[in-house]
Design a protein around this motif. Structure first.
Motif, short mmCIF file in Angstrom:
data_model
loop_
_atom_site.label_atom_id
_atom_site.label_comp_id
_atom_site.label_asym_id
_atom_site.label_seq_id
_atom_site.Cartn_x
_atom_site.Cartn_y
_atom_site.Cartn_z
N ASP A 117 -20.95 58.60 -148.96
CA ASP A 117 -19.89 58.36 -150.10
C ASP A 117 -18.52 59.25 -150.59
O ASP A 117 -18.40 59.80 -151.19
CB ASP A 117 -20.59 58.57 -151.63
CG ASP A 117 -20.01 58.35 -153.33
OD1 ASP A 117 -18.50 57.93 -152.98
OD2 ASP A 117 -20.52 58.39 -154.21
N PRO A 118 -17.29 58.04 -150.28
CA PRO A 118 -16.29 58.60 -149.93
C PRO A 118 -15.46 58.97 -151.57
O PRO A 118 -14.12 59.53 -151.31
CB PRO A 118 -14.94 57.01 -149.57
CG PRO A 118 -15.85 56.14 -150.26
CD PRO A 118 -17.79 56.77 -149.62
N PHE A 119 -16.35 58.78 -152.42
CA PHE A 119 -15.76 59.27 -153.88
C PHE A 119 -16.13 60.51 -154.09
O PHE A 119 -15.44 60.72 -154.34
CB PHE A 119 -16.10 57.90 -154.54
CG PHE A 119 -15.32 56.82 -154.52
CD1 PHE A 119 -14.40 55.98 -154.33
CD2 PHE A 119 -16.49 55.39 -154.22
CE1 PHE A 119 -14.01 54.49 -154.04
CE2 PHE A 119 -15.85 54.27 -153.80
CZ PHE A 119 -14.95 53.69 -153.58
N ASP A 120 -16.61 60.51 -153.68
CA ASP A 120 -17.42 62.54 -154.11
C ASP A 120 -17.41 63.20 -152.87
O ASP A 120 -18.05 63.67 -151.71
CB ASP A 120 -19.10 61.97 -154.22
CG ASP A 120 -19.75 63.71 -154.80
OD1 ASP A 120 -18.83 64.14 -155.20
OD2 ASP A 120 -20.92 63.29 -154.87
N ASP A 121 -16.48 64.73 -153.52
CA ASP A 121 -15.99 65.68 -152.17
C ASP A 121 -16.42 66.48 -153.19
O ASP A 121 -16.53 67.86 -152.66
CB ASP A 121 -14.42 65.57 -152.56
CG ASP A 121 -14.21 66.24 -154.13
OD1 ASP A 121 -14.95 66.37 -155.23
OD2 ASP A 121 -12.48 66.40 -154.21
N GLU A 122 -17.68 66.75 -154.19
CA GLU A 122 -18.28 67.61 -154.96
C GLU A 122 -19.64 68.15 -154.49
O GLU A 122 -20.22 68.41 -154.83
CB GLU A 122 -18.44 67.91 -156.58
CG GLU A 122 -16.66 68.05 -157.18
CD GLU A 122 -16.36 68.09 -158.37
OE1 GLU A 122 -17.55 68.06 -158.98
OE2 GLU A 122 -16.06 68.48 -159.13
N GLY A 123 -20.06 67.47 -152.97
CA GLY A 123 -21.51 66.59 -152.50
C GLY A 123 -21.73 65.21 -152.51
O GLY A 123 -21.06 64.75 -152.47
N GLN A 124 -22.97 65.66 -152.28
CA GLN A 124 -23.64 63.75 -151.24
C GLN A 124 -24.46 62.78 -152.05
O GLN A 124 -25.42 64.21 -152.01
CB GLN A 124 -22.81 63.53 -150.26
CG GLN A 124 -21.86 63.61 -149.38
CD GLN A 124 -21.19 62.40 -150.35
OE1 GLN A 124 -21.17 61.56 -149.21
NE2 GLN A 124 -19.95 62.30 -150.84
N PHE A 125 -24.39 62.40 -153.22
CA PHE A 125 -25.79 61.44 -153.33
C PHE A 125 -26.65 62.45 -153.87
O PHE A 125 -26.03 63.00 -155.35
CB PHE A 125 -27.06 61.41 -152.51
CG PHE A 125 -26.16 60.54 -151.40
CD1 PHE A 125 -25.40 59.18 -151.66
CD2 PHE A 125 -25.85 61.22 -149.89
CE1 PHE A 125 -24.92 58.42 -150.56
CE2 PHE A 125 -24.96 60.02 -149.40
CZ PHE A 125 -24.09 59.01 -149.59
N CYS A 126 -27.80 63.10 -153.97
CA CYS A 126 -28.50 64.18 -155.31
C CYS A 126 -27.71 65.42 -154.68
O CYS A 126 -28.60 66.45 -154.96
CB CYS A 126 -30.25 64.11 -154.97
SG CYS A 126 -30.09 64.16 -153.73
N ASP A 127 -27.31 65.72 -153.18
CA ASP A 127 -26.72 66.84 -153.06
C ASP A 127 -25.79 67.67 -153.71
O ASP A 127 -24.35 67.24 -153.29
CB ASP A 127 -27.16 67.54 -151.82
CG ASP A 127 -28.84 66.61 -151.39
OD1 ASP A 127 -29.63 67.53 -151.52
OD2 ASP A 127 -29.30 66.34 -149.81
N ARG A 128 -25.17 67.91 -154.60
CA ARG A 128 -24.20 68.86 -155.22
C ARG A 128 -23.97 70.32 -154.31
O ARG A 128 -25.02 71.30 -153.82
CB ARG A 128 -24.19 69.33 -156.73
CG ARG A 128 -25.26 67.55 -156.98
CD ARG A 128 -24.90 66.59 -156.90
NE ARG A 128 -23.22 67.00 -156.57
CZ ARG A 128 -22.49 65.38 -156.36
NH1 ARG A 128 -22.87 64.59 -155.53
NH2 ARG A 128 -21.52 65.15 -156.87
N GLY A 129 -22.77 70.55 -154.29
CA GLY A 129 -22.62 71.92 -154.43
C GLY A 129 -21.27 71.68 -152.78
O GLY A 129 -21.50 71.02 -152.17
N SER A 130 -20.73 72.90 -152.95
CA SER A 130 -19.64 72.57 -151.75
C SER A 130 -20.26 72.87 -150.23
O SER A 130 -19.81 71.84 -149.43
CB SER A 130 -18.85 73.62 -151.86
OG SER A 130 -19.30 75.23 -151.85
N GLY A 131 -21.15 73.20 -150.14
CA GLY A 131 -21.92 73.53 -148.59
C GLY A 131 -22.41 71.56 -148.34
O GLY A 131 -22.20 71.11 -147.27
N TYR A 132 -22.31 70.63 -149.22
CA TYR A 132 -22.83 69.56 -148.85
C TYR A 132 -21.54 68.84 -148.82
O TYR A 132 -22.22 67.39 -149.34
CB TYR A 132 -23.67 69.06 -150.46
CG TYR A 132 -25.51 69.02 -149.36
CD1 TYR A 132 -26.16 69.66 -149.03
CD2 TYR A 132 -25.32 70.64 -150.52
CE1 TYR A 132 -27.03 69.34 -148.16
CE2 TYR A 132 -26.14 71.07 -150.63
CZ TYR A 132 -27.37 71.42 -149.14
OH TYR A 132 -28.43 71.08 -148.75
#
Length: 211
Positions: A117-132
């Protein structure tokens, strides 16, 4: 991570390179790829859960190994739970080891964009946070230039900002054996996770109809 032996590689003519068993890649990897057999190259991508990134890339012809691990942070040998819970500055990532005579870095980039998801830099899909958070980690100036040009090409397809960073790779830290080939060793659990996370549904929403 694919279990690849020299005989298997010879059978598919991957430059005749003799790649040893999986354990050989469960060591820290530097950008120079000094641990790789002659004729092979590598790069690192982050697109959220590394189980999924590994599964997405291992299907490609010319990809020899994919190793789940961590990149982008400062602490040595990061712990999986620290990364997953945002207590680390690393990202879950995957090291792609490939034969450039079979598949190009540009082709790997093209595949990467269709699986993030190229619009999401705060996680990916259901996984939130910097580690994702997503990221592209080139291992050379040539890869970096190609990655930046690829990002600009993708940006031209959308009227929203592409927020995936292109970042310099320091060290890639492999995750533990229990995280390698997770989609194969725990297929039912992996499929439940991937479906429940709505990863593929979101990818279809973004990319269907995009040329």
């Amino acid at each position: 991570m694919k279990t690849v032996f020299a005989a298997a590689l010879a059978a598919v003519s991957l430059c005749g390179a003799g790649v040893a068993q999986d354990q050989d890649y469960l060591n820290p990897a530097q950008p120079d790829g000094a641990d790789l057999p002659d004729g092979l190259a590598h790069t690192v991508f982050a697109s959220g859960c590394f189980w999924c990134t590994e599964a997405d890339f291992e299907k490609l012809d010319g990809v020899v190994e994919v190793v789940s691990g961590f990149a982008g942070g400062t602490e040595p040998n990061p712990d999986y739970y620290d990364v997953a819970r945002g207590r680390s500055d690393h990202n879950e990532a995957a090291r792609i080891i490939y034969d450039p005579a079979v598949i190009s870095y540009q082709a790997l980039l093209d595949h990467y964009w269709r699986n993030v998801d190229p619009f999401d830099d705060e996680g990916q899909f259901c996984d939130r946070g910097s580690g994702y958070s997503p990221g592209i980690f080139p291992v050379s100036a040539e890869q970096a230039a190609t990655a930046q040009a690829s990002k600009q090409s993708v940006q031209a397809l959308f009227d929203r900002a592409i927020v995936v960073p292109v970042r310099e790779l320091d060290t890639f830290w492999p995750a533990g054996v229990e995280h390698q080939d997770y989609y194969e060793t725990r297929p039912a659990r992996y499929q439940r996770y991937r479906f429940g996370c709505r990863r593929d549904a979101r990818l279809r929403q973004i990319w269907n109809g995009v040329e």
